[in-house]
Design a protein around this motif. Structure first.
Motif, short mmCIF file in Angstrom:
data_model
loop_
_atom_site.label_atom_id
_atom_site.label_comp_id
_atom_site.label_asym_id
_atom_site.label_seq_id
_atom_site.Cartn_x
_atom_site.Cartn_y
_atom_site.Cartn_z
N VAL B 178 -6.48 -6.30 13.26
CA VAL B 178 -6.15 -7.31 12.25
C VAL B 178 -4.67 -7.72 12.29
N GLY B 179 -3.94 -7.22 13.28
CA GLY B 179 -2.54 -7.60 13.43
C GLY B 179 -2.05 -7.09 14.76
N GLU B 180 -0.96 -7.62 15.24
CA GLU B 180 -0.50 -7.26 16.58
C GLU B 180 0.32 -5.97 16.62
N GLU B 181 0.97 -5.63 15.53
CA GLU B 181 1.88 -4.49 15.53
C GLU B 181 1.13 -3.17 15.70
N GLU B 182 1.77 -2.24 16.40
CA GLU B 182 1.21 -0.89 16.52
C GLU B 182 1.12 -0.29 15.12
N GLY B 183 0.04 0.46 14.86
CA GLY B 183 -0.12 1.08 13.55
C GLY B 183 -0.96 0.27 12.60
N LYS B 184 -1.35 -0.95 13.02
CA LYS B 184 -2.19 -1.83 12.22
C LYS B 184 -3.63 -1.34 12.20
N GLY B 185 -4.36 -1.72 11.19
CA GLY B 185 -5.80 -1.59 11.20
C GLY B 185 -6.34 -0.27 10.72
N GLU B 186 -7.65 -0.12 10.84
CA GLU B 186 -8.27 1.09 10.33
C GLU B 186 -7.92 2.27 11.23
N GLU B 187 -8.14 3.47 10.71
CA GLU B 187 -7.74 4.70 11.38
C GLU B 187 -8.26 4.77 12.82
N ARG B 188 -9.51 4.34 13.01
CA ARG B 188 -10.11 4.35 14.35
C ARG B 188 -9.27 3.55 15.34
N ALA B 189 -8.82 2.36 14.90
CA ALA B 189 -8.03 1.50 15.78
C ALA B 189 -6.66 2.11 16.06
N VAL B 190 -6.08 2.73 15.06
CA VAL B 190 -4.76 3.34 15.23
C VAL B 190 -4.83 4.46 16.27
N GLN B 191 -5.87 5.27 16.19
CA GLN B 191 -6.02 6.37 17.14
C GLN B 191 -6.36 5.86 18.54
N ALA B 192 -7.20 4.84 18.61
CA ALA B 192 -7.55 4.28 19.92
C ALA B 192 -6.32 3.68 20.60
#
Lengths: 328, 328
Positions: B178-192
């Motif tokens: 949902v955004g370009e910056e690292e750390g964005k989005g739900e936990e799953r996306a952050v870990q991936a």
């Protein structure tokens, strides 16, 4: 100070809203918040502005598009954005409208205005064109980690919004999923299905990605991650078609003519998807009226955001949400 | 027995595949599995079929479109679908192709063929049109509850697929968010994000919903829930445009002419999104080649599915995936 061309576009939008005798719209006054000198310079460029209906409140700071939202709201208390939401909180304004940093508008509205009783998370509902009118989809990005209970609340709020603002009586509600059968999809969806099934909403069950544009239901509910991605995907469709049609245009005069006609016909379709036309979207679930617009908003979009705010206040959408939650 | 018009369309597609001297395609033989009498009746309708390259294996049962996939695969051992995957498992066939029940093709392929070493979940990658070619998106629906590790595996498999089948060298990979910056989005996306960042892939970071059609990256990775919804949403875009353009067509002869031209121009754009043109999609990550097609596949789609299977085998995509996983 919100649009990319602030304050020029914002001021022009405000002036046009005042002179637009829109059918059904009530009387309203506007407060412009931001760099007073800059706003006055812009106001002076317009003829016949009714200054009895427009006032200026100075704010010395601005929250930028790339500011970290929550931090900016905490640290920039003199920003036009925070000042604006405070004016609404204090009752000096009945609604707040901004085309600025979306995350900051959400954060300021949620922190300062607070949430409606019974709502744990506010939501953003956006309209998609459908064969038979519009499909209203929520959440399109106000939340990241969504719980089943949040999905139920989104459905209540969006049903009221669809009924009051779009005129869809007792709107049908679908839960966005990867299949129609009950029990499909990730755990969150399975649990939300049960909550919706047991509610007073006009819930028709799961719907799939294709049902949004088909208009199978009036209200489509999904988590903010999926909804945000679909919204941005949809917004990129006209660009792809224009680029593809442009690519074919090099093959001769007749082809160019044909493509010009195609683009003309497409334009009227895409207009329904264009935020410049429908203005901003409300942050549903906060204890007030907060309208969020694109940074790229033109004066026309600003004007339409103002009318959206006026309509949300006049139709007492928040009271209707309260009634729907309490089952009144 | 897979298409909605089985076995007529399936047989016609097979016959056309044999007579289509497609550039680069290797020699292949086809085994048609299903109701032998019905298949022979269909074969007899075609002239000059090279029977040395086409054989029929009888299967007395069929898995229907509305059968519960896993259960049907377990109980209908004599179905054409299970028999076909078994023939592939036993080495009598190098690949399996079906336009039947998608869930059942996935279940049978995963259970019977098994997974490639190092792959915990197979994935389906689908192509989307972009300004500069195609964007390959995975997962578009093979999985419901996706883990960060699965997203990493999808990225490895889809990168190989994009390189071998689409010719995109060292393809750029984006994580849908949902955004370009690292750390964005739900936990799953952050870990991936962390897994992808530390990999040998050409990972460029997060991408948003609009980047699929813009072609910002060649490979877009997402969970199967989001991917399935986007795929079905995208497939519904041509229908909406046709319906909207049709609605405007009632306003006179000139308007009708204009719309006819517009539709013609659009047709060539939509062709790139049409599964009839590109045939089916491979189930990546199973220990074999399994191509999944739409139930509505025409003979042309069936033919293109066969060529997709032939290409997957010839280019040894599974060996390339194994090398990519082991870092060879």
């Amino acid at each position: 100070m919100g649009t990319d061309n602030a304050p020029a576009e914002d001021v022009r939008g405000a002036v046009e809203a005042l002179s637009d005798g829109r059918r059904g719209a009530g009387q309203f006054e506007l407060i412009l918040i931001g760099d007073q000198a800059a706003i006055e310079r812009e106001l002076a460029k317009h003829q016949g502005v009714d200054r009895s209906r427009i006032s200026v409140v100075h704010a010395s700071d601005v929250i930028a598009m790339d500011d970290e939202p929550a931090q900016a709201v905490r640290s920039k208390r003199e920003s036009s954005l925070v000042r604006g939401v405070m004016l609404h909180k204090d009752g000096a304004a009945d609604a707040f409208v901004s085309a600025g940093n979306t995350g900051a508008v959400m954060a300021a509205s949620t922190f300062i205005l607070g949430r409606l009783p019974g709502i744990s998370r506010p939501t953003i509902a956006s309209q998609f064109p459908a064969a038979n009118g519009f499909t209203i989809v929520a959440d399109v990005g106000a939340n990241v980690d969504t719980k089943p209970k949040n999905l139920y609340e989104f459905a209540v709020m969006t049903s009221v919004y669809a009924e009051e603002i779009f005129g869809y009586r007792n709107p049908t509600v679908g839960l966005l999923n990867v299949g129609e059968e009950e029990g499909k999809g990730e755990e969150r969806a399975v649990q939300a299905y049960e909550l919706l099934k047991g509610s007073r909403l006009n819930f028709v069950g799961n719907v799939e990605g294709r049902d949004i544009l088909k208009g199978t239901v009036r209200v489509v509910i999904c988590d903010g991650f999926t909804g945000n991605i679909i919204l941005k995907f949809a917004e990129s469709v006209p660009g792809l078609l224009r680029s593809k049609l442009g690519g074919y245009a090099e093959t001769g005069l007749l082809a160019k003519l044909r493509l010009g006609l195609a683009k003309g016909a497409l334009k009227s379709v895409f207009r329904e998807m264009d935020y410049q036309e429908y203005g901003g979207v409300p942050l549903l679930g906060v204890n007030g009226v907060s309208i969020i617009g694109h940074g790229g908003s033109s004066a026309k979009a600003v004007k339409n955001m103002i009318f959206k705010a006026e309509e949300m206040v006049r139709k007492e959408v928040n009271s209707r949400i309260g009634e729907a939650l309490s089952g009144a």
